[in-house]
Design an enzyme around this catalytic site. Sequence first.
Site, short mmCIF file in Angstrom:
data_model
loop_
_atom_site.label_atom_id
_atom_site.label_comp_id
_atom_site.label_asym_id
_atom_site.label_seq_id
_atom_site.Cartn_x
_atom_site.Cartn_y
_atom_site.Cartn_z
N ARG A 1 36.24 69.17 6.87
CA ARG A 1 36.28 68.87 5.78
C ARG A 1 37.07 67.52 5.46
NH1 ARG A 1 35.92 73.16 4.24
NH2 ARG A 1 37.14 74.42 3.36
N HIS B 1 28.72 69.02 0.17
CA HIS B 1 29.43 69.88 0.45
C HIS B 1 28.15 71.71 0.42
CE1 HIS B 1 33.60 71.28 1.31
NE2 HIS B 1 32.71 72.19 2.10
C1 GLV Z 1 33.33 75.47 2.89
O1 GLV Z 1 33.50 74.48 3.37
C2 GLV Z 1 34.00 76.58 3.74
O2 GLV Z 1 34.86 76.43 3.96
O3 GLV Z 1 33.56 77.88 3.15
#
Ligand code: GLV
Length: 316
Positions: free
Chosen positions: A231, A279
Amino acid sequence: MNLLLAGDFDEAERADWAAALAAALPGHRLCLQRGELPDEAIDAAIVANPPPGSLAGLPRLRLIQSLWAGVDRLLADTALPPGVPIARMVDPAMNQAMAETALWATLALHRGFFTYAAQQREGRWAPHAQRRADEVSVLVLGFGQMGRTVAGQLQQQGYRVAAWRRHAAPAGEADPAGLLVHRGADGLARALPQSQVLINLLPLTADTRGLIDGRLLAALPRGAGVVNLARGAHVVDADLLAALDSGQVGQAVLDVFHTEPLPAGHPYWRHPRVVVLPHAAAMTDARSAAAVVARNIDALAAGRPLAHRVARDAGY
Ligand code: GLV
């Protein structure tokens, strides 16, 4: 069971999930919107970071099944119904995707491939010394489902791998053969100076927010690589940028950010020693994840224990 799908999906994602879940959950009713059935009828919610308040006022709710592995955004919803069990997504396909990203980043750091890409942009031909994998030490922060898969595959690739977990292992749980698992603040302080590559796979909790700060980065060997696949809020951005600019950190590979999408003009976008991913290190794959959801919904229906329960107070 009556199931509610809720998330910040776009229309195509919602349609994909609806199809995959409907196929995996025959015999259950899947609602794609609140209000399709009375609130009193919903037994379980299947969620991907739904807008805050989305699950309030569902009196029969007995399971919140996340489609995301990390549940920090879900738990930040102050209107989340208290007491309802939450399960996170644990899918071997997702662990494997994460291992692929971690392997790519580690190989590229170890063999200088990011440097060569930068040299190409400058039209510069300059081979560098070639190290063996067993000369490169990698520290994996976090030793849950993903951390273990990543550490194991890096080991198979020949790297010197250690892992770090904040807490002691649960009683009776042994560390995998050949893998040094450091624990607690002292363990981290011992591990950092020997870690040329740092891979973050921690859950985001009150204890891990901002962990990757100037102090931690200063404890790494000069020129270390930092790979954040967990994160954005684990990292103090100003500290990482300062460490990159001073050469203390040689290269960062960042998949996650405080604000996503990463805002236009953010220094990470154009920093010569930062690789930005959107991401995408390990996305939930509806094809395999729907089966994981179905197993938990079936367990709920049959009164069996639920898998991958989140400890709300621990935050993961
Ligand atoms: C992605 O970041 C998740 O938490 O699945």
